[in-house]
Design a protein around this motif. Structure first.
Motif, short mmCIF file in Angstrom:
data_model
loop_
_atom_site.label_atom_id
_atom_site.label_comp_id
_atom_site.label_asym_id
_atom_site.label_seq_id
_atom_site.Cartn_x
_atom_site.Cartn_y
_atom_site.Cartn_z
N THR A 56 0.86 -1.18 0.00
CA THR A 56 0.00 0.00 0.00
C THR A 56 0.90 1.23 0.00
O THR A 56 2.12 1.12 0.01
CB THR A 56 -0.93 0.02 1.23
N ALA A 57 0.29 2.41 -0.01
CA ALA A 57 1.07 3.64 -0.04
C ALA A 57 0.52 4.64 0.96
O ALA A 57 -0.67 4.61 1.30
CB ALA A 57 1.05 4.25 -1.45
N ALA A 58 1.39 5.49 1.45
CA ALA A 58 0.98 6.61 2.31
C ALA A 58 1.69 7.85 1.82
O ALA A 58 2.85 7.80 1.42
CB ALA A 58 1.32 6.33 3.77
N TRP A 59 0.96 8.97 1.84
CA TRP A 59 1.51 10.26 1.44
C TRP A 59 1.43 11.21 2.63
O TRP A 59 0.42 11.26 3.33
CB TRP A 59 0.72 10.86 0.28
N TYR A 60 2.49 11.98 2.82
CA TYR A 60 2.54 12.98 3.88
C TYR A 60 2.84 14.34 3.27
O TYR A 60 3.59 14.46 2.31
CB TYR A 60 3.63 12.66 4.89
N ALA A 61 2.27 15.36 3.89
CA ALA A 61 2.66 16.75 3.64
C ALA A 61 3.10 17.30 4.99
O ALA A 61 2.36 17.20 5.98
CB ALA A 61 1.50 17.57 3.08
N ALA A 71 2.01 17.93 10.28
CA ALA A 71 2.02 16.91 9.22
C ALA A 71 0.60 16.43 8.93
O ALA A 71 -0.22 16.27 9.85
CB ALA A 71 2.89 15.73 9.63
N ALA A 72 0.31 16.24 7.65
CA ALA A 72 -0.95 15.66 7.21
C ALA A 72 -0.66 14.35 6.50
O ALA A 72 0.40 14.17 5.90
CB ALA A 72 -1.69 16.62 6.27
N ARG A 73 -1.61 13.44 6.56
CA ARG A 73 -1.39 12.08 6.04
C ARG A 73 -2.63 11.60 5.28
O ARG A 73 -3.76 11.92 5.63
CB ARG A 73 -1.12 11.12 7.20
N ILE A 74 -2.37 10.82 4.25
CA ILE A 74 -3.43 10.11 3.54
C ILE A 74 -2.83 8.82 3.02
O ILE A 74 -1.63 8.74 2.76
CB ILE A 74 -4.01 10.96 2.38
N GLN A 75 -3.64 7.79 2.91
CA GLN A 75 -3.15 6.52 2.42
C GLN A 75 -4.03 6.01 1.29
O GLN A 75 -5.14 6.49 1.09
CB GLN A 75 -3.09 5.47 3.53
N GLY A 76 -3.50 5.07 0.56
CA GLY A 76 -4.26 4.52 -0.56
C GLY A 76 -3.64 3.24 -1.06
O GLY A 76 -2.78 2.65 -0.41
#
Length: 220
Positions: free
Chosen positions: A178-183, A189-194
């Motif tokens: 899977t993947a996770a993206w951070y800003a 910090a903000a996070r989203i996964q997909g």
């Protein structure tokens, strides 16, 4: 691919508080983001969000959080005593001391390790015990998404991979990528996964942690 920095940890894995380790990040429903919805009607990409990471959210940080220590459990099965150590949460890291791309990428990887253990173990329902939590980062990439905010992409294998039921029966689970993206910047910090996805320099081609993610950390 125009990247400020590409840091990879191929094959490097973290085995946390147990014999083995699978988590399924099911507390974040952000994987259903449609990247195409981020484009303007004329095909041009939208302007990147302005302001700091914390400025993008009107709420306090939200993340799975608890403190669970490892315990020793024993089972008598057909005259044999089997002993296991249950999984424990890894504390979230302190905020970064410096805010260069390399330091922030290191922080994100440490944060993700902690996030996975909390996501697996906090508010867990069901019988049995988790004896392994795995978070394997197969690739970590810093991308040119924003001017003043660092974007970090993680390709990972994360989840609860082993457990023991109340009757002593042990189970194991395979974990897919899977993947996770951070800003992340000096404010938080903000996070989203997909689903599994290669890193991309175009934020419209991936879930956006600033536009559709969750604020997971705020710094002093």
């Amino acid at each position: 691919m125009n990247r400020r920095q590409l840091l990879s940890a191929i094959g490097a894995s973290t085995l946390l508080s147990g014999c083995l380790a699978d988590e399924t990040d099911d507390t974040d429903a952000s994987s259903g983001v449609d990247p195409a919805s981020d484009s303007d009607a004329d095909g041009e990409q939208p302007e990147p969000p302005a302001g700091t990471v914390v400025d993008q959210f009107g709420t306090s940080p939200t993340r799975p959080e608890c403190s669970i220590e490892s315990e020793t459990i024993e089972f008598e099965i057909e005259g044999d005593t089997r002993t296991y150590a249950t999984a424990a949460t890894t504390p979230y890291p302190d905020q970064p001391d410096t805010f260069g791309d390399s330091a922030l990428a290191e922080y994100v990887e440490s944060f993700e390790n902690a996030y996975v253990t909390h996501n697996v173990l906090c508010d867990r329902r069901g019988s049995g015990h988790i004896i392994g939590v795995r978070n394997q980062i197969s690739e970590r990439t810093v991308l040119d998404w924003y001017e003043d905010v660092t974007a970090v992409h993680l390709q990972r294998y994360a989840g609860a991979s082993a457990g023991v039921e109340e009757d002593g029966a042990m189970w194991q689970s395979d974990i897919g990528p899977t993947a996770a993206w951070y800003a992340i910047d000096e404010t938080g910090a903000a996070r989203i996964q997909g689903e599994y996805q290669e890193p991309t320099d175009d934020p419209a081609d991936a879930p956006s942690p600033l536009e559709a993610g969750t604020l997971v950390a705020a710094f002093d």
